[in-house]
Scaffold this motif. Structure first.
Motif, short mmCIF file in Angstrom:
data_model
loop_
_atom_site.label_atom_id
_atom_site.label_comp_id
_atom_site.label_asym_id
_atom_site.label_seq_id
_atom_site.Cartn_x
_atom_site.Cartn_y
_atom_site.Cartn_z
N ALA A 61 -8.20 -4.91 14.05
CA ALA A 61 -8.44 -3.46 13.99
C ALA A 61 -7.16 -2.68 14.31
N ILE A 62 -6.39 -3.17 15.25
CA ILE A 62 -5.14 -2.48 15.61
C ILE A 62 -4.13 -2.58 14.47
N VAL A 63 -4.00 -3.75 13.89
CA VAL A 63 -3.07 -3.91 12.76
C VAL A 63 -3.52 -3.04 11.59
N ARG A 64 -4.82 -2.96 11.37
CA ARG A 64 -5.33 -2.09 10.30
C ARG A 64 -4.92 -0.64 10.56
N LEU A 65 -5.07 -0.17 11.80
CA LEU A 65 -4.66 1.19 12.13
C LEU A 65 -3.16 1.39 11.89
N LEU A 66 -2.36 0.42 12.32
CA LEU A 66 -0.90 0.53 12.16
C LEU A 66 -0.50 0.59 10.69
N SER A 67 -1.33 0.03 9.83
CA SER A 67 -0.98 -0.04 8.41
C SER A 67 -1.56 1.11 7.58
N GLU A 68 -2.32 2.01 8.21
CA GLU A 68 -3.09 2.99 7.46
C GLU A 68 -2.33 4.21 6.97
N ASP A 69 -1.07 4.29 7.19
CA ASP A 69 -0.36 5.46 6.65
C ASP A 69 0.73 5.01 5.70
N GLU A 70 1.39 5.98 5.10
CA GLU A 70 2.39 5.69 4.08
C GLU A 70 3.50 4.77 4.58
N LEU A 71 3.97 5.01 5.79
CA LEU A 71 5.05 4.17 6.33
C LEU A 71 4.53 2.83 6.81
N GLY A 72 3.42 2.83 7.52
CA GLY A 72 2.86 1.59 8.04
C GLY A 72 2.43 0.63 6.95
N SER A 73 2.02 1.17 5.82
CA SER A 73 1.56 0.30 4.73
C SER A 73 2.70 -0.57 4.19
N THR A 74 3.94 -0.15 4.40
CA THR A 74 5.08 -0.95 3.94
C THR A 74 5.62 -1.85 5.05
N ARG A 75 5.19 -1.63 6.29
CA ARG A 75 5.71 -2.38 7.43
C ARG A 75 4.78 -3.47 7.93
N GLU A 76 3.48 -3.26 7.79
CA GLU A 76 2.50 -4.17 8.37
C GLU A 76 1.88 -5.06 7.31
N LEU A 77 1.30 -6.17 7.76
CA LEU A 77 0.66 -7.11 6.84
C LEU A 77 -0.77 -7.36 7.33
N VAL A 78 -1.72 -6.73 6.66
CA VAL A 78 -3.13 -6.93 6.98
C VAL A 78 -3.60 -8.12 6.15
N ALA A 79 -4.00 -9.18 6.84
CA ALA A 79 -4.44 -10.40 6.16
C ALA A 79 -5.49 -11.07 7.03
N ASP A 80 -6.23 -11.96 6.43
CA ASP A 80 -7.22 -12.72 7.17
C ASP A 80 -6.96 -14.20 6.91
N PRO A 81 -6.44 -14.92 7.88
CA PRO A 81 -6.14 -14.50 9.24
C PRO A 81 -4.83 -13.70 9.31
#
Length: 140
Positions: free
Chosen positions: A3-23
């Motif tokens: 959930a925290i990683v999802r939040l970090l990735s939810e904006d224009e900048l975060g979407s290019t920095r974070e990797l939401v994956a399972d796992p």
């Protein structure tokens, strides 16, 4: 953690920095374990109905400057878009600032990307001043 990683990735900048994956990549779990094991370092969250809807990282930094002042650093601030404008971010910040006061910090500081004007207005409304120019050197 997801959930925290999802939040970090939810904006224009975060979407290019974070990797939401399972796992999630192990790097997130390892970083969170390091945060938990380091005194004066924490991830604060706000939740509703068991769902994490906001987060920030709060770190206490001892220093020699300003006569040995302890300072607090806030980073990784995110509020789920569905909950913005409801005072949740402000409550989370007030909690972090109160924790910094209790710890004996003389200052709370943060950096914010120049491409986030809404965040700048939010921080200014909370009393933060754009007093310094920040710089970064990426090492990878």
């Amino acid at each position: 953690m997801p959930a925290i990683v999802r939040l970090l990735s939810e904006d224009e900048l975060g979407s290019t920095r974070e990797l939401v994956a399972d796992p999630l990549p192990d790097a997130y779990t390892e970083a969170f374990a390091s945060i938990q094991n380091q005194r004066g370092n924490a991830v604060l969250v706000a939740e509703t109905n068991g769902e994490i809807i906001a987060c920030l990282q709060l770190t206490f930094i001892p220093g020699l400057a300003r006569q040995g002042m302890l300072r607090a650093q806030i980073e990784g601030v995110r509020v789920d878009g569905r909950y913005r404008g409801q005072g949740i971010g402000e409550q989370l910040f007030r909690h972090a600032i109160d924790a910094a006061r209790r710890e004996g910090c003389g200052m709370v500081q943060l950096t914010t990307d120049k491409q986030r004007p809404d965040a700048h207005r939010f921080y200014e409304r909370l009393g933060f001043a754009a007093s310094h120019e920040g710089m970064k050197l990426m090492l990878n």
